[in-house]
Scaffold this motif. Structure first.
Motif, PDB file in Angstrom:
ATOM      1  N   GLN A 111       0.840  -1.325  -0.147  1.00  0.00           N
ATOM      2  CA  GLN A 111      -0.127   0.030   0.015  1.00  0.00           C
ATOM      3  C   GLN A 111       0.924   1.278   0.048  1.00  0.00           C
ATOM      4  N   TYR A 112       0.691   2.276  -0.928  1.00  0.00           N
ATOM      5  CA  TYR A 112       1.406   3.205  -1.065  1.00  0.00           C
ATOM      6  C   TYR A 112       0.894   4.604  -0.661  1.00  0.00           C
ATOM      7  N   ALA A 113      -0.524   4.529  -0.253  1.00  0.00           N
ATOM      8  CA  ALA A 113      -0.891   5.802  -0.014  1.00  0.00           C
ATOM      9  C   ALA A 113      -2.167   5.624   1.015  1.00  0.00           C
ATOM     10  N   PHE A 114      -2.403   6.564   1.861  1.00  0.00           N
ATOM     11  CA  PHE A 114      -3.483   6.484   2.765  1.00  0.00           C
ATOM     12  C   PHE A 114      -4.857   6.256   2.206  1.00  0.00           C
ATOM     13  N   THR A 115      -5.797   5.780   2.754  1.00  0.00           N
ATOM     14  CA  THR A 115      -7.095   5.745   2.336  1.00  0.00           C
ATOM     15  C   THR A 115      -7.907   6.984   2.730  1.00  0.00           C
ATOM     16  N   LEU A 116      -9.035   7.304   2.067  1.00  0.00           N
ATOM     17  CA  LEU A 116      -9.794   8.355   2.664  1.00  0.00           C
ATOM     18  C   LEU A 116     -10.112   8.400   4.139  1.00  0.00           C
ATOM     19  N   ILE A 117     -10.652   7.058   4.406  1.00  0.00           N
ATOM     20  CA  ILE A 117     -11.190   6.761   5.744  1.00  0.00           C
ATOM     21  C   ILE A 117      -9.846   7.131   6.761  1.00  0.00           C
ATOM     22  N   GLU A 118      -8.794   6.476   6.433  1.00  0.00           N
ATOM     23  CA  GLU A 118      -7.795   6.919   7.400  1.00  0.00           C
ATOM     24  C   GLU A 118      -7.323   8.454   7.587  1.00  0.00           C
ATOM     25  N   MET A 119      -7.230   9.004   6.194  1.00  0.00           N
ATOM     26  CA  MET A 119      -7.042  10.442   6.445  1.00  0.00           C
ATOM     27  C   MET A 119      -7.941  11.334   7.309  1.00  0.00           C
ATOM     28  N   LEU A 120      -9.281  10.982   6.999  1.00  0.00           N
ATOM     29  CA  LEU A 120     -10.419  11.552   7.929  1.00  0.00           C
ATOM     30  C   LEU A 120     -10.580  11.276   9.379  1.00  0.00           C
ATOM     31  N   ALA A 121     -10.091   9.970   9.798  1.00  0.00           N
ATOM     32  CA  ALA A 121      -9.686   9.705  11.017  1.00  0.00           C
ATOM     33  C   ALA A 121      -8.705  10.562  11.694  1.00  0.00           C
ATOM     34  N   VAL A 122      -7.623  10.781  11.067  1.00  0.00           N
ATOM     35  CA  VAL A 122      -6.307  11.512  11.599  1.00  0.00           C
ATOM     36  C   VAL A 122      -6.890  12.997  11.503  1.00  0.00           C
TER      37      VAL A 122
END
Length: 168
Positions: free
Chosen positions: A12-23
């Motif tokens: 996996q080379y990038a964060f998912t949208l869900i992970e970004m929103l959680a952060v």
């Protein structure tokens, strides 16, 4: 016969949208807790600095009265004494509420404190330089009010405004 099985690993080379929103949500919650505490620390630091200046004013009052008593002018309505080579105007042995009185006795860096004679006769005010406005609109100041008679010590008002919004 030998078969080779290859395992494919997916990277996996990038964060998912869900992970970004959680952060973002976690950072927002932490910021909503930290910012008010930081602002309260600034208020506490300003008040502590004002208490230090109030101590300097009290020391100046004691020193000038001792000098006035030594010179025998502690009962005079207006006199001049010399402290550390500086001429100081005194009223009943205490520094006058003027630039040539308490303003000369207590000199503070202009980067820390602004100062001026008060609009009230015989009074002098100090307020933190971080305020771009004058003492009263800032609602964060110390006011020195000179002695009003023999045996009456000066009054030092310490005004920090209210804890909710205005003031220090």
């Amino acid at each position: 016969m030998l078969r080779h099985q290859y395992q494919y690993r997916s990277y996996q080379y990038a964060f998912t949208l869900i992970e970004m929103l959680a952060v973002i949500i976690v950072v927002g919650v932490l910021a909503s807790i930290a910012v008010p505490k930081f602002l309260d620390l600034q208020r506490s630091a300003t008040i502590a600095s004002m208490q230090g200046l109030q101590g300097a004013l009290n020391s100046a009052v004691s020193l000038s009265f001792a000098r006035s008593a030594a010179d025998g002018v502690q009962n005079e309505a207006m006199a001049t004494i010399t402290v550390n080579g500086q001429l100081i105007d005194v009223v009943y042995g205490f520094p006058a509420g003027t630039q040539s009185g308490i303003g000369t006795m207590v000199v503070s860096p202009s980067s820390d404190w602004q100062q001026r004679p008060s609009t009230h006769l015989g009074a002098y005010v100090y307020w933190p330089s971080r305020f771009d406005v004058d003492a009263w609109p800032a609602q964060c100041f110390i006011r020195y009010r000179q002695s009003t008679g023999v045996g009456n010590a000066p009054v030092i008002d310490f005004y920090t405004g209210s804890a909710s919004g205005s003031g220090c």
